[in-house]
Design a protein around this motif. Sequence first.
Motif, short mmCIF file in Angstrom:
data_model
loop_
_atom_site.label_atom_id
_atom_site.label_comp_id
_atom_site.label_asym_id
_atom_site.label_seq_id
_atom_site.Cartn_x
_atom_site.Cartn_y
_atom_site.Cartn_z
N VAL A 163 0.87 -1.17 0.00
CA VAL A 163 0.00 0.00 0.00
C VAL A 163 0.91 1.23 0.00
CG1 VAL A 163 -1.86 1.17 1.23
CG2 VAL A 163 -1.61 -1.30 1.45
N LYS A 164 0.88 2.00 -1.10
CA LYS A 164 1.82 3.11 -1.21
C LYS A 164 1.08 4.44 -1.10
CE LYS A 164 3.47 1.80 -5.27
NZ LYS A 164 4.29 1.32 -6.42
N CYS A 165 1.50 5.26 -0.15
CA CYS A 165 0.84 6.54 0.07
C CYS A 165 1.84 7.68 -0.05
CB CYS A 165 0.21 6.59 1.46
SG CYS A 165 -1.17 5.46 1.65
N PHE A 166 1.53 8.63 -0.91
CA PHE A 166 2.32 9.84 -1.03
C PHE A 166 1.57 10.95 -0.29
CE2 PHE A 166 2.83 13.88 -3.51
CZ PHE A 166 4.08 14.21 -3.01
N LEU A 167 2.19 11.49 0.76
CA LEU A 167 1.55 12.54 1.55
C LEU A 167 1.85 13.87 0.87
CD1 LEU A 167 2.48 11.26 5.15
CD2 LEU A 167 0.57 10.57 3.66
N HIS A 168 0.82 14.43 0.26
CA HIS A 168 0.99 15.60 -0.61
C HIS A 168 0.70 16.90 0.14
CE1 HIS A 168 0.92 18.01 -4.15
NE2 HIS A 168 -0.35 17.90 -4.45
N ILE A 169 1.72 17.71 0.36
CA ILE A 169 1.51 19.03 1.00
C ILE A 169 1.94 20.11 0.01
CG2 ILE A 169 1.81 18.30 3.40
CD1 ILE A 169 4.72 19.38 3.24
N ASN A 170 1.50 21.33 0.27
CA ASN A 170 1.98 22.39 -0.63
C ASN A 170 3.14 23.15 0.00
OD1 ASN A 170 1.02 24.73 0.69
ND2 ASN A 170 -0.98 24.53 -0.29
N ASN A 171 3.77 23.95 -0.84
CA ASN A 171 4.99 24.64 -0.46
C ASN A 171 4.77 25.57 0.74
OD1 ASN A 171 6.82 27.09 -0.74
ND2 ASN A 171 7.80 25.62 -2.13
N GLU A 172 3.66 26.27 0.76
CA GLU A 172 3.36 27.21 1.84
C GLU A 172 3.15 26.46 3.16
OE1 GLU A 172 3.61 30.39 1.91
OE2 GLU A 172 2.75 30.60 3.94
N GLU A 173 2.50 25.30 3.07
CA GLU A 173 2.26 24.49 4.27
C GLU A 173 3.61 24.03 4.85
OE1 GLU A 173 -0.62 23.97 5.76
OE2 GLU A 173 0.10 22.51 7.24
N GLN A 174 4.52 23.63 3.98
CA GLN A 174 5.82 23.20 4.49
C GLN A 174 6.53 24.36 5.20
OE1 GLN A 174 9.46 22.65 2.10
NE2 GLN A 174 9.48 20.53 2.83
N LYS A 175 6.42 25.55 4.60
CA LYS A 175 7.04 26.73 5.20
C LYS A 175 6.51 26.92 6.62
CE LYS A 175 7.29 31.67 4.50
NZ LYS A 175 6.79 32.79 3.74
N GLN A 176 5.19 26.85 6.76
CA GLN A 176 4.60 27.07 8.08
C GLN A 176 4.99 25.98 9.08
OE1 GLN A 176 0.39 27.70 7.59
NE2 GLN A 176 0.76 29.41 6.21
N ARG A 177 5.06 24.75 8.59
CA ARG A 177 5.42 23.65 9.52
C ARG A 177 6.88 23.76 9.96
NH1 ARG A 177 2.05 18.30 7.31
NH2 ARG A 177 0.04 19.37 7.28
N LEU A 178 7.75 24.18 9.04
CA LEU A 178 9.15 24.35 9.42
C LEU A 178 9.28 25.49 10.42
CD1 LEU A 178 11.01 23.83 6.01
CD2 LEU A 178 11.21 22.37 8.04
N GLN A 179 8.55 26.58 10.15
CA GLN A 179 8.59 27.73 11.06
C GLN A 179 8.08 27.33 12.44
OE1 GLN A 179 9.81 30.85 9.74
NE2 GLN A 179 10.16 31.00 11.94
N ALA A 180 7.03 26.53 12.45
CA ALA A 180 6.44 26.10 13.73
C ALA A 180 7.46 25.28 14.54
CB ALA A 180 5.19 25.28 13.47
N ARG A 181 8.27 24.53 13.83
CA ARG A 181 9.29 23.73 14.53
C ARG A 181 10.31 24.64 15.22
NH1 ARG A 181 10.61 18.52 10.60
NH2 ARG A 181 8.52 17.65 10.85
N LEU A 182 10.57 25.80 14.59
CA LEU A 182 11.55 26.71 15.17
C LEU A 182 10.98 27.43 16.38
CD1 LEU A 182 12.99 28.11 11.85
CD2 LEU A 182 14.26 26.88 13.60
#
Length: 267
Positions: A164-183
């Motif tokens: 069962v292969k799943c690609f978790l698809h996020i957009n560029n802006e979402e990644q930016k926010q998640r990285l910022q949240a980590r900081l």
Amino acid sequence: MSQSLLTPIGKKVQLSDFDPRYTSGDWDKDSAAEKIETNTAITRDLAYRLFAENRRAVLLVLQGMDTSGKDGTIRTVLTGINPQSCQITSFKVPSQEELDHDFLWRIHQAVPRRGEIGIFNRSHYEDVLVVRVHKLVAEKEWQSRYDRINEFEQLLIEGGVTIVKCFLHINNEEQKQRLQARLVDPTKRWKFNSGDLSERKLWDEYQHAYEDVLTLCNTAHAPWHIIPADRKWYRNLVVSEILREQLEQLDPQFPPSEPGIENLVVE
Ligand code: ADP
């Protein structure tokens, strides 16, 4: 769920056709949480049967850009499953010993045995993703890997492994926010590494490499599911549905007991 998760075999995938923020109007966060709970309870029972049956295995492959939620998905969908019957493998930068073998060597060793559910957090697909984007091997070599991967997956399926292969698809802006949240959050800061920022600059190259993976390795025997993953609750709902459905289709059965033991009394 009306945004299709599957694409026709052979059709060129364009990620811009798939909305990562998509959620189905039938669901909201609360109803999804309830459904996930039901799904994990059913999955737990079916995993127990699969283990008892000891004939077949299930392999869930999770891929996605950094911060797409591979760890969070695993935490949610495996809740309550007997740890004895599942095995999670996170594939990191290969060791020297791994590099001294063919690229599938370390993968093959981590394939779940009969009765198990195996989860790959990253997988053999890194060998046509990070390896391609960073030009870690010659183009001729990574180009041939799509066929090798399809053959390898066919081999596993013939051995009783459902993939069962799943690609978790996020957009560029979402990644930016998640990285910022980590900081910002001291309890998440440990997850951040400065390499994430240089990887982020290669966003387009990765998306392009993913489109090739989702096109060339989308096979009838092991199709790719493209999971809208900007909303964590929806991502978890969809993956938990897929895993439950796959196990229901397998319908594992308890093996027959020794004849005549039902009337035995233990003294
Ligand atoms: P994760 O991001 O999965 O939580 P890490 O921060 O340890 O965990 O990242 C693992 C790293 O290993 C990723 O950058 C990934 O691209 C890399 N990696 C995995 N497989 C390979 C491979 N075959 N060749 C090179 N790098 C790889």
